[in-house]
Enzyme design. Sequence first.
Site, PDB file in Angstrom:
ATOM      1  N   CYS A  32      50.621  43.936  35.980  1.00 46.51           N
ATOM      2  CA  CYS A  32      51.628  42.937  36.273  1.00 46.51           C
ATOM      3  C   CYS A  32      51.967  43.093  37.747  1.00 46.51           C
ATOM      4  O   CYS A  32      51.427  43.972  38.416  1.00 46.51           O
ATOM      5  CB  CYS A  32      52.894  43.223  35.462  1.00 46.51           C
ATOM      6  SG  CYS A  32      52.579  43.396  33.707  1.00 46.51           S
ATOM      7  N   ARG A  65      48.049  38.974  39.519  1.00 45.41           N
ATOM      8  CA  ARG A  65      48.100  40.169  38.685  1.00 45.41           C
ATOM      9  C   ARG A  65      48.552  39.863  37.255  1.00 45.41           C
ATOM     10  O   ARG A  65      48.602  40.763  36.408  1.00 45.41           O
ATOM     11  CB  ARG A  65      49.074  41.192  39.291  1.00 45.41           C
ATOM     12  CG  ARG A  65      48.711  41.605  40.701  1.00 45.41           C
ATOM     13  CD  ARG A  65      49.731  42.585  41.246  1.00 45.41           C
ATOM     14  NE  ARG A  65      49.699  43.829  40.513  1.00 45.41           N
ATOM     15  CZ  ARG A  65      48.883  44.832  40.748  1.00 45.41           C
ATOM     16  NH1 ARG A  65      48.017  44.728  41.722  1.00 45.41           N
ATOM     17  NH2 ARG A  65      48.927  45.920  40.026  1.00 45.41           N
ATOM     18  N   HIS A 100      13.065  35.446  21.697  1.00 46.90           N
ATOM     19  CA  HIS A 100      13.447  36.478  20.729  1.00 46.90           C
ATOM     20  C   HIS A 100      14.799  36.181  20.091  1.00 46.90           C
ATOM     21  O   HIS A 100      15.468  37.088  19.609  1.00 46.90           O
ATOM     22  CB  HIS A 100      13.469  37.852  21.401  1.00 46.90           C
ATOM     23  CG  HIS A 100      12.117  38.246  21.921  1.00 46.90           C
ATOM     24  ND1 HIS A 100      11.037  38.473  21.114  1.00 46.90           N
ATOM     25  CD2 HIS A 100      11.675  38.409  23.190  1.00 46.90           C
ATOM     26  CE1 HIS A 100       9.979  38.773  21.853  1.00 46.90           C
ATOM     27  NE2 HIS A 100      10.347  38.734  23.127  1.00 46.90           N
ATOM     28  N   LYS A 114      43.672  39.042  37.551  1.00 43.86           N
ATOM     29  CA  LYS A 114      42.694  39.481  38.535  1.00 43.86           C
ATOM     30  C   LYS A 114      42.504  40.981  38.539  1.00 43.86           C
ATOM     31  O   LYS A 114      41.415  41.494  38.723  1.00 43.86           O
ATOM     32  CB  LYS A 114      43.133  39.017  39.918  1.00 43.86           C
ATOM     33  CG  LYS A 114      42.103  39.331  40.962  1.00 43.86           C
ATOM     34  CD  LYS A 114      42.048  38.284  42.008  1.00 43.86           C
ATOM     35  CE  LYS A 114      40.782  38.412  42.816  1.00 43.86           C
ATOM     36  NZ  LYS A 114      39.625  37.865  42.127  1.00 43.86           N
ATOM     37  N   GLU A 160      26.390  36.308  35.898  1.00 41.37           N
ATOM     38  CA  GLU A 160      27.584  35.998  36.696  1.00 41.37           C
ATOM     39  C   GLU A 160      27.877  34.493  36.656  1.00 41.37           C
ATOM     40  O   GLU A 160      29.039  34.089  36.570  1.00 41.37           O
ATOM     41  CB  GLU A 160      27.367  36.506  38.132  1.00 41.37           C
ATOM     42  CG  GLU A 160      28.478  36.221  39.111  1.00 41.37           C
ATOM     43  CD  GLU A 160      29.836  36.809  38.743  1.00 41.37           C
ATOM     44  OE1 GLU A 160      29.928  37.638  37.815  1.00 41.37           O
ATOM     45  OE2 GLU A 160      30.827  36.409  39.383  1.00 41.37           O
ATOM     46  N   ASN A 193      54.871  47.965  35.603  1.00 35.79           N
ATOM     47  CA  ASN A 193      53.468  47.549  35.584  1.00 35.79           C
ATOM     48  C   ASN A 193      52.676  48.724  35.023  1.00 35.79           C
ATOM     49  O   ASN A 193      52.816  49.843  35.498  1.00 35.79           O
ATOM     50  CB  ASN A 193      53.059  47.241  37.041  1.00 35.79           C
ATOM     51  CG  ASN A 193      51.561  47.217  37.239  1.00 35.79           C
ATOM     52  OD1 ASN A 193      50.819  46.914  36.323  1.00 35.79           O
ATOM     53  ND2 ASN A 193      51.135  47.537  38.448  1.00 35.79           N
ATOM     54  N   GLY A 194      51.856  48.488  33.985  1.00 33.74           N
ATOM     55  CA  GLY A 194      51.066  49.578  33.415  1.00 33.74           C
ATOM     56  C   GLY A 194      51.361  49.736  31.937  1.00 33.74           C
ATOM     57  O   GLY A 194      51.908  48.823  31.302  1.00 33.74           O
ATOM     58  N   LYS A 206      31.342  32.930  35.269  1.00 40.73           N
ATOM     59  CA  LYS A 206      32.198  32.002  36.047  1.00 40.73           C
ATOM     60  C   LYS A 206      32.538  30.773  35.211  1.00 40.73           C
ATOM     61  O   LYS A 206      33.674  30.328  35.179  1.00 40.73           O
ATOM     62  CB  LYS A 206      31.506  31.546  37.337  1.00 40.73           C
ATOM     63  CG  LYS A 206      31.364  32.562  38.437  1.00 40.73           C
ATOM     64  CD  LYS A 206      32.662  32.942  39.126  1.00 40.73           C
ATOM     65  CE  LYS A 206      33.355  34.057  38.419  1.00 40.73           C
ATOM     66  NZ  LYS A 206      33.147  35.404  38.774  1.00 40.73           N
ATOM     67  N   GLU A 253      35.009  31.688  32.441  1.00 40.42           N
ATOM     68  CA  GLU A 253      36.344  32.050  32.915  1.00 40.42           C
ATOM     69  C   GLU A 253      37.200  30.845  33.260  1.00 40.42           C
ATOM     70  O   GLU A 253      38.379  30.809  32.933  1.00 40.42           O
ATOM     71  CB  GLU A 253      36.239  32.924  34.180  1.00 40.42           C
ATOM     72  CG  GLU A 253      35.846  34.353  33.917  1.00 40.42           C
ATOM     73  CD  GLU A 253      35.700  35.153  35.208  1.00 40.42           C
ATOM     74  OE1 GLU A 253      36.118  36.312  35.241  1.00 40.42           O
ATOM     75  OE2 GLU A 253      35.150  34.616  36.203  1.00 40.42           O
ATOM     76  N   TRP A 268      51.494  40.191  32.638  1.00 42.87           N
ATOM     77  CA  TRP A 268      50.286  39.947  31.839  1.00 42.87           C
ATOM     78  C   TRP A 268      50.469  40.827  30.614  1.00 42.87           C
ATOM     79  O   TRP A 268      50.429  42.057  30.701  1.00 42.87           O
ATOM     80  CB  TRP A 268      49.041  40.363  32.615  1.00 42.87           C
ATOM     81  CG  TRP A 268      47.753  40.045  31.936  1.00 42.87           C
ATOM     82  CD1 TRP A 268      47.113  38.834  31.921  1.00 42.87           C
ATOM     83  CD2 TRP A 268      46.915  40.951  31.212  1.00 42.87           C
ATOM     84  NE1 TRP A 268      45.942  38.940  31.218  1.00 42.87           N
ATOM     85  CE2 TRP A 268      45.792  40.221  30.768  1.00 42.87           C
ATOM     86  CE3 TRP A 268      46.994  42.299  30.881  1.00 42.87           C
ATOM     87  CZ2 TRP A 268      44.765  40.797  30.027  1.00 42.87           C
ATOM     88  CZ3 TRP A 268      45.978  42.873  30.140  1.00 42.87           C
ATOM     89  CH2 TRP A 268      44.880  42.128  29.725  1.00 42.87           C
TER      90      TRP A 268
END
Length: 609
Positions: free
Chosen positions: A2, A27, A504, A604, A481, A98-99, A485, A488, A74
């Site tokens: 956060c 964040r 396969h 992020k 990647e 935060n954490g 993208k 996301e 978050w």
Amino acid sequence: MCGIVAAVAQRDVAPILIAGLKALEYRGYDSAGIAVLDGAHLRRLRAKGKVREVEALYEADPFPGGTGIAHTRWATHGAPSERNAHPHASGRAVVVHNGIIENHAALREALRERGREFASDTDTEVIAHLVDEALAQGKSLREAVREAVGQLHGAYAIAVLDVEAPGVVVGARRGSPLVAGIGIGEHFLASDVQALIQVTRRVIYLEENDLVEIRRESVEVFGMDGTPRQRAEQTSELSSDAVERGEYRHYMQKEIFEQPRAVADTLEGRLGEDGVLPNVFGVDGESLLTRVRGLHIVACGTSYHAGMVAKYWIESLARLPVSVEVASEYRYRDVVVPEDTLFVAISQSGETADTLSALRETARRGYLGTLGICNVPESSLVREADLKLMTRAGPEIGVASTKAFTTQLTALALLALELGRLHGLDETRRRHLTAELKHLPAAIEAALQCEPAIEALAEQFVHRQHALFLGRGAQYPVALEGALKLKEISYIHAEAYPAGELKHGPLALVDEDMPVIAVAPNNAMLDKLKSNLQEVRARGGELYVLAGKDTGMEIDAERGEVIEVPLGGHFVAPVVFTVPLQLLAYHVAVLRGTDVDQPRNLAKSVTVE
Ligand code: G6P
């Protein structure tokens, strides 16, 4: 994970707190809140959603006050909601955090037994109760915070105020970043200097287990044992342009177009005629890299994809075995570490919890040494790794990583070249690859010229539910990647496969509703890739090929398209081909009207496990 901001000033701090939170939304952005003291009168505003919801509440009913703390969240413990939003209060104590507090359940139980009632589902609230208990025993705020954090297990940064002590905020960090900002007669705390450049460039980066007390006239740092600690003041070089969107519609678009500059910055002063200049990996770099007999690369998300590309490069140029693994798996695995293995951690932020824990595991696991590849010089990763290589991408605000990825690839190309030099790569080839790398910013610039074609192509994807990305060799991680993208930011389900794996299993998915995007530079694998693509066409799949020059690809215009991408050379092609895939995800997301820079459910910087 956060964002935290705190301020003690003579002026009203709510507007500063809100502006700071906006700079920290990368964040986390599922709920936000501020708490401000005007004398001993507390005002607390909290709301589900983005910081602008709190801002609207404040603007509808502004209030004065020179001491405050603020938070953008978050969610980890407890759903995003007003009651779970920070700041959390108990009696006199008001806390942002935060954490994760790993022993919160046991602490909560004990607090309940002591008669405490809880108003949220968060782990954070236990801190408010613990601090309040200590304040009630007559402790100062600093002492109370010190006592409370002594009982916490986990990784966190916090800022706390005492309703009965206006003019002071106490912060602490263990495992999550916290920086103090120094003004004239006013002081601040934040998770990231980005939140502070609106008010000051003078900062103190706090270190692990630091406790900090800010007042209008002072910033004092202490150890968790209560003894004073000296921390040097620094001047942040972050420019306000770097964190503003300018003419671009989204940060992500700005950051895609900044890539030629960012990659040039990453290369600057690091390349000679025949490879990497001395001391780029530090004074001990050469002796350590000479002894390396293998590498373990560990990272998360996009940074993991960068590591996967590096495996192809390093194995081919230096003939050293490389394994690449996501950090959340690596840290709990019983890893076998052959003698003289170098551990490489890749992280844009340098604060990703799993990557940091993996790095911290290395001491026990017996590596030759550790190398951190990172974009944030003050980060924990950079502080803790033996060797470091900075990516110099500048701040990346868009949650979907773009320039951070291509600059990581650039840094890893430098690593591959240097390992090549030290492990037998011949000089002619080295010179050739060095020239290619020097030309990379121009090659990316040329790839950006594909934007109109990609923008038109994006129309084909707007109403899709799924997409398949294919690549071979070092273009396979590039396909991964590209798929990441798209997932996301457009919320389209996308998968990537090495093209040879198609038959396969994933071929069963291919029909007229499954667009297939292939990354096809004109290299030794081209003919193999072409046969894989025939398999798609034969099943009626729609094929969109990003092709190098002269690949001879032809596609029935009704069932797909070929877009030519200037290659820039075989070595750097993975970097160059990333660009059109970023642009594709971006334009699809814009057409679908999603929140491009802050996609749902993501953040992020993931500083929790
Ligand atoms: C988050 C971000 C990703 C990023 C990953 C690793 O999931 O949304 O974009 O790749 O974390 O972050 P790092 O800072 O360690 O590179």
